[in-house]
Design a protein around this motif. Structure first.
Motif, mmCIF file in Angstrom:
data_model
loop_
_atom_site.group_PDB
_atom_site.id
_atom_site.type_symbol
_atom_site.label_atom_id
_atom_site.label_comp_id
_atom_site.label_asym_id
_atom_site.label_seq_id
_atom_site.Cartn_x
_atom_site.Cartn_y
_atom_site.Cartn_z
ATOM 1 N N GLY A 1 0.797 -1.223 0.000
ATOM 2 C CA GLY A 1 0.000 0.000 0.000
ATOM 3 C C GLY A 1 0.826 1.268 0.000
ATOM 4 O O GLY A 1 0.428 2.282 -0.579
ATOM 5 N N GLU A 2 2.007 1.212 0.634
ATOM 6 C CA GLU A 2 2.825 2.429 0.721
ATOM 7 C C GLU A 2 3.589 2.715 -0.573
ATOM 8 O O GLU A 2 4.188 3.777 -0.731
ATOM 9 N N ASP A 3 3.603 1.746 -1.508
ATOM 10 C CA ASP A 3 4.265 1.954 -2.803
ATOM 11 C C ASP A 3 3.513 1.120 -3.840
ATOM 12 O O ASP A 3 4.008 0.129 -4.357
ATOM 13 N N SER A 4 2.297 1.535 -4.135
ATOM 14 C CA SER A 4 1.347 0.660 -4.823
ATOM 15 C C SER A 4 1.308 0.810 -6.339
ATOM 16 O O SER A 4 0.610 0.054 -7.006
ATOM 17 N N GLU A 5 2.015 1.757 -6.898
ATOM 18 C CA GLU A 5 1.881 2.006 -8.334
ATOM 19 C C GLU A 5 2.607 0.942 -9.158
ATOM 20 O O GLU A 5 3.795 0.686 -8.975
ATOM 21 N N VAL A 6 1.873 0.307 -10.061
ATOM 22 C CA VAL A 6 2.423 -0.671 -10.996
ATOM 23 C C VAL A 6 2.153 -0.154 -12.410
ATOM 24 O O VAL A 6 1.076 0.378 -12.692
ATOM 25 N N ILE A 7 3.127 -0.313 -13.290
ATOM 26 C CA ILE A 7 3.045 0.251 -14.635
ATOM 27 C C ILE A 7 2.673 -0.826 -15.649
ATOM 28 O O ILE A 7 3.249 -1.923 -15.646
ATOM 29 N N LEU A 8 1.717 -0.501 -16.507
ATOM 30 C CA LEU A 8 1.286 -1.401 -17.567
ATOM 31 C C LEU A 8 1.997 -1.051 -18.877
ATOM 32 O O LEU A 8 1.980 0.098 -19.316
ATOM 33 N N TYR A 9 2.599 -2.073 -19.506
ATOM 34 C CA TYR A 9 3.229 -1.918 -20.811
ATOM 35 C C TYR A 9 2.339 -2.629 -21.844
ATOM 36 O O TYR A 9 2.192 -3.854 -21.786
ATOM 37 N N PRO A 10 1.758 -1.914 -22.791
ATOM 38 C CA PRO A 10 0.971 -2.573 -23.841
ATOM 39 C C PRO A 10 1.858 -3.496 -24.687
ATOM 40 O O PRO A 10 2.943 -3.094 -25.115
ATOM 41 N N GLN A 11 1.373 -4.732 -24.930
ATOM 42 C CA GLN A 11 2.185 -5.706 -25.662
ATOM 43 C C GLN A 11 1.491 -6.296 -26.884
ATOM 44 O O GLN A 11 2.156 -6.671 -27.849
ATOM 45 N N ALA A 12 0.175 -6.389 -26.860
ATOM 46 C CA ALA A 12 -0.555 -6.964 -27.998
ATOM 47 C C ALA A 12 -1.957 -6.368 -28.035
ATOM 48 O O ALA A 12 -2.547 -6.104 -26.986
ATOM 49 N N ILE A 13 -2.478 -6.142 -29.240
ATOM 50 C CA ILE A 13 -3.821 -5.569 -29.364
ATOM 51 C C ILE A 13 -4.720 -6.489 -30.190
ATOM 52 O O ILE A 13 -4.264 -7.184 -31.095
ATOM 53 N N PHE A 14 -5.999 -6.468 -29.836
ATOM 54 C CA PHE A 14 -7.023 -7.250 -30.518
ATOM 55 C C PHE A 14 -8.256 -6.368 -30.686
ATOM 56 O O PHE A 14 -8.493 -5.457 -29.891
ATOM 57 N N LYS A 15 -9.057 -6.648 -31.690
ATOM 58 C CA LYS A 15 -10.311 -5.921 -31.861
ATOM 59 C C LYS A 15 -11.254 -6.262 -30.713
ATOM 60 O O LYS A 15 -11.299 -7.403 -30.258
ATOM 61 N N ASP A 16 -12.007 -5.279 -30.278
ATOM 62 C CA ASP A 16 -12.910 -5.454 -29.147
ATOM 63 C C ASP A 16 -14.267 -5.950 -29.629
ATOM 64 O O ASP A 16 -15.021 -5.194 -30.243
ATOM 65 N N PRO A 17 -14.636 -7.213 -29.369
ATOM 66 C CA PRO A 17 -15.927 -7.727 -29.837
ATOM 67 C C PRO A 17 -17.112 -7.197 -29.044
ATOM 68 O O PRO A 17 -18.252 -7.344 -29.471
ATOM 69 N N PHE A 18 -16.867 -6.579 -27.915
ATOM 70 C CA PHE A 18 -17.956 -6.069 -27.084
ATOM 71 C C PHE A 18 -18.346 -4.645 -27.486
ATOM 72 O O PHE A 18 -19.529 -4.321 -27.536
ATOM 73 N N ARG A 19 -17.378 -3.824 -27.780
ATOM 74 C CA ARG A 19 -17.663 -2.432 -28.155
ATOM 75 C C ARG A 19 -17.684 -2.231 -29.662
ATOM 76 O O ARG A 19 -18.268 -1.265 -30.148
ATOM 77 N N GLY A 20 -17.029 -3.100 -30.411
ATOM 78 C CA GLY A 20 -17.009 -2.995 -31.862
ATOM 79 C C GLY A 20 -16.231 -1.777 -32.348
ATOM 80 O O GLY A 20 -15.452 -1.173 -31.621
ATOM 81 N N GLY A 21 -16.473 -1.406 -33.596
ATOM 82 C CA GLY A 21 -15.812 -0.243 -34.179
ATOM 83 C C GLY A 21 -14.302 -0.392 -34.190
ATOM 84 O O GLY A 21 -13.759 -1.481 -34.410
ATOM 85 N N ASN A 22 -13.606 0.702 -33.911
ATOM 86 C CA ASN A 22 -12.146 0.699 -33.848
ATOM 87 C C ASN A 22 -11.619 0.450 -32.438
ATOM 88 O O ASN A 22 -10.410 0.555 -32.197
ATOM 89 N N ASN A 23 -12.512 0.127 -31.524
ATOM 90 C CA ASN A 23 -12.116 -0.094 -30.137
ATOM 91 C C ASN A 23 -11.309 -1.388 -30.015
ATOM 92 O O ASN A 23 -11.476 -2.317 -30.811
ATOM 93 N N ILE A 24 -10.444 -1.436 -29.012
ATOM 94 C CA ILE A 24 -9.484 -2.532 -28.927
ATOM 95 C C ILE A 24 -9.358 -3.101 -27.508
ATOM 96 O O ILE A 24 -9.670 -2.434 -26.525
ATOM 97 N N LEU A 25 -8.904 -4.349 -27.453
ATOM 98 C CA LEU A 25 -8.458 -4.988 -26.227
ATOM 99 C C LEU A 25 -6.935 -4.985 -26.253
ATOM 100 O O LEU A 25 -6.329 -5.277 -27.288
ATOM 101 N N VAL A 26 -6.320 -4.651 -25.124
ATOM 102 C CA VAL A 26 -4.866 -4.506 -25.063
ATOM 103 C C VAL A 26 -4.292 -5.446 -23.996
ATOM 104 O O VAL A 26 -4.590 -5.293 -22.809
ATOM 105 N N ILE A 27 -3.508 -6.428 -24.418
ATOM 106 C CA ILE A 27 -2.831 -7.311 -23.470
ATOM 107 C C ILE A 27 -1.569 -6.610 -22.985
ATOM 108 O O ILE A 27 -0.725 -6.190 -23.794
ATOM 109 N N CYS A 28 -1.437 -6.481 -21.663
ATOM 110 C CA CYS A 28 -0.313 -5.764 -21.063
ATOM 111 C C CYS A 28 0.444 -6.676 -20.108
ATOM 112 O O CYS A 28 -0.094 -7.671 -19.615
ATOM 113 N N ASP A 29 1.702 -6.332 -19.829
ATOM 114 C CA ASP A 29 2.385 -6.925 -18.696
ATOM 115 C C ASP A 29 2.798 -5.821 -17.731
ATOM 116 O O ASP A 29 2.721 -4.638 -18.066
ATOM 117 N N SER A 30 3.223 -6.202 -16.537
ATOM 118 C CA SER A 30 3.327 -5.248 -15.428
ATOM 119 C C SER A 30 4.765 -5.083 -14.936
ATOM 120 O O SER A 30 5.507 -6.058 -14.808
#
Length: 433
Positions: free
Chosen positions: A126-155
């Protein structure tokens, strides 16, 4: 999607008064009497007195919400929604949150890094809680459609160090080895999963507190008494194809309420990215369906099949002429690192790998041609053609695909046993390499 309590269908009750009961109050007894009379043949008089009209309300809360969820924003803005997805502190739970991106993107390098509260996911104090997300892979978002995307990240930590649950980083290092790159490792992963009823956590289609008939008719079966959850499986199949996931098939499994889908062939780190994204999509679909997704390797104790994540694997050398000898050498290496692989192949796997229900014993390494009771299975076509692939049947359904795929590559391509150990293993396994 949140559950909405407002009904989308409104019932309008119209009682037509007649002289016979104009002044009578609508008691529960009279209501039941009217319903019973309506069901009797030749009671046109009662049906004229009582009508229930089911009207679809165009302005209901559910319909208005559905309209907004399906709203196509593409003609009105270049902005898109990116759903950042990462693996939580248990190593199997998936987390995600959304952010607006100013324009459509084609590569994860175009996306900004982001952060999250690691103390809420079991990944930071809790005293040092910030974790950084690095985008690594993208996929089309089947829930929102359009140009929206799902982004697989690691931490990572703010200093750029991968956190302990970031297994993708280590896998990427193995797959970036030139020796591994030259072998072009292919993976076909068979993800099994179980659907559970929400309130009782009992498999879908099973009587609450009871059991269905024994296994046999359910595998690849059809019919209301044999197939439970087909709509979820089909919805997931189409959503994965839409997203760009390399899903290659699906089928009902041996235990009722259990399903499988296959992803691949995928090369290197891509296999892990595709499996994790497919799992996220499945979590979202079961969430909407009001069903619980389980990746437990033995969700029901007793005479029921467990759930695995069988991993089909080959290298360039295995796929070329003379590849069967390369496969045998790979099997020899795998036998020498059996305990290391088992420890990395999923939690609770000892409940599944019992030597029964199409599994090998967790304590013993074995291999065979067309034998589903072995640790490693080789197909008859591979034996006949003298080249092909092997199937590692040990990974559990909750395994981390980054760990399993990279460990297979490391053991069969990068790791070299001592000559003495190799000779002893070859003798024990009856392998000539």
């Amino acid at each position: 999607m949140a559950h909405i309590s407002a009904p989308s269908v409104q019932c309008q009750v119209r009682v037509v008064p007649t002289s016979s009961f104009t002044a009578r109050p609508m008691t529960s007894k009279l209501w039941n009497s009217l319903l019973l009379n309506q069901r009797k043949k030749g009671t046109s008089r009662s049906s004229a007195r009582f009508r229930v009209l089911a009207l679809q309300s165009e302005s209901s809360t559910v319909n208005r919400l559905k309209d907004l969820l399906n709203l196509d924003i593409t003609p009105y803005t270049d902005k898109i929604i990116a759903e950042y997805i990462w693996i939580g502190g248990s190593g199997i739970d998936l987390r995600s949150k959304s952010r607006t991106i100013s324009k459509p993107v084609k590569h994860p390098s175009e996306l900004p890094k982001w952060n999250y509260d690691g103390s809420s996911t079991g990944q930071a104090p809790g005293e040092d809680s910030e974790v950084i997300l690095y985008p690594q892979a993208i996929f089309k978002d089947p829930f929102r459609g359009g140009n929206n995307i799902l982004v697989i990240c690691d931490s990572y930590t703010p200093a750029g160090e991968p956190i302990p649950t970031n297994k993708r980083h280590g896998a990427a290092e193995i797959f970036s080895s030139q020796k591994v790159i030259n072998e072009v490792p292919w993976y076909g992963i068979e993800q099994e999963y179980t659907l559970l009823q929400t309130n009782v956590k009992w498999p879908l289609g099973w009587p609450v507190g009871g059991y269905p008939g024994p296994q046999g008719p359910y595998y690849c079966g059809a019919g209301a008494d044999k197939s439970f959850g087909r709509d979820i499986s089909d919805a997931h199949y189409k959503a994965c194809l839409y997203a760009g996931i390399n899903i290659s098939g699906t089928n009902g499994e041996v235990m009722p309420g259990q399903w499988e889908y296959q992803v691949g062939p995928s090369v290197g780190i891509e296999a892990g990215d595709h499996i994790w994204c497919s799992r996220y999509i499945l979590e979202r679909i079961t969430e909407q369906a009001g069903v619980v997704l389980s990746l437990d390797p033995k969700p029901i104790e007793g005479d029921w099949n467990g759930a695995g994540c069988h991993t089909n694997y080959s290298t360039k050398s295995m796929r070329e002429d003379g590849g069967f000898e390369v496969i045998k050498k790979a099997i020899l290496n795998l036998s020498l690192r059996h305990e290391e692989h088992i420890s990395a192949y999923g939690e609770g796997n000892e409940r599944r790998l019992t030597g029964k229900h199409e599994t090998a014993s967790i304590d013993t390494f074995s291999w065979g041609v067309a034998n589903r009771g072995c640790s490693i299975r080789v197909g008859r076509d591979t034996e006949k053609n003298g080249k092909g692939y092997l199937e590692d049947r040990r990974p559990a359904s909750n395994m981390d695909p980054y760990v399993v795929t990279s460990l297979l590559a490391e053991t069969t391509i990068l790791w070299e046993p001592t000559l003495e150990a190799e000779a002893l293993a070859a003798q024990k396994l009856s392998l000539k390499v």
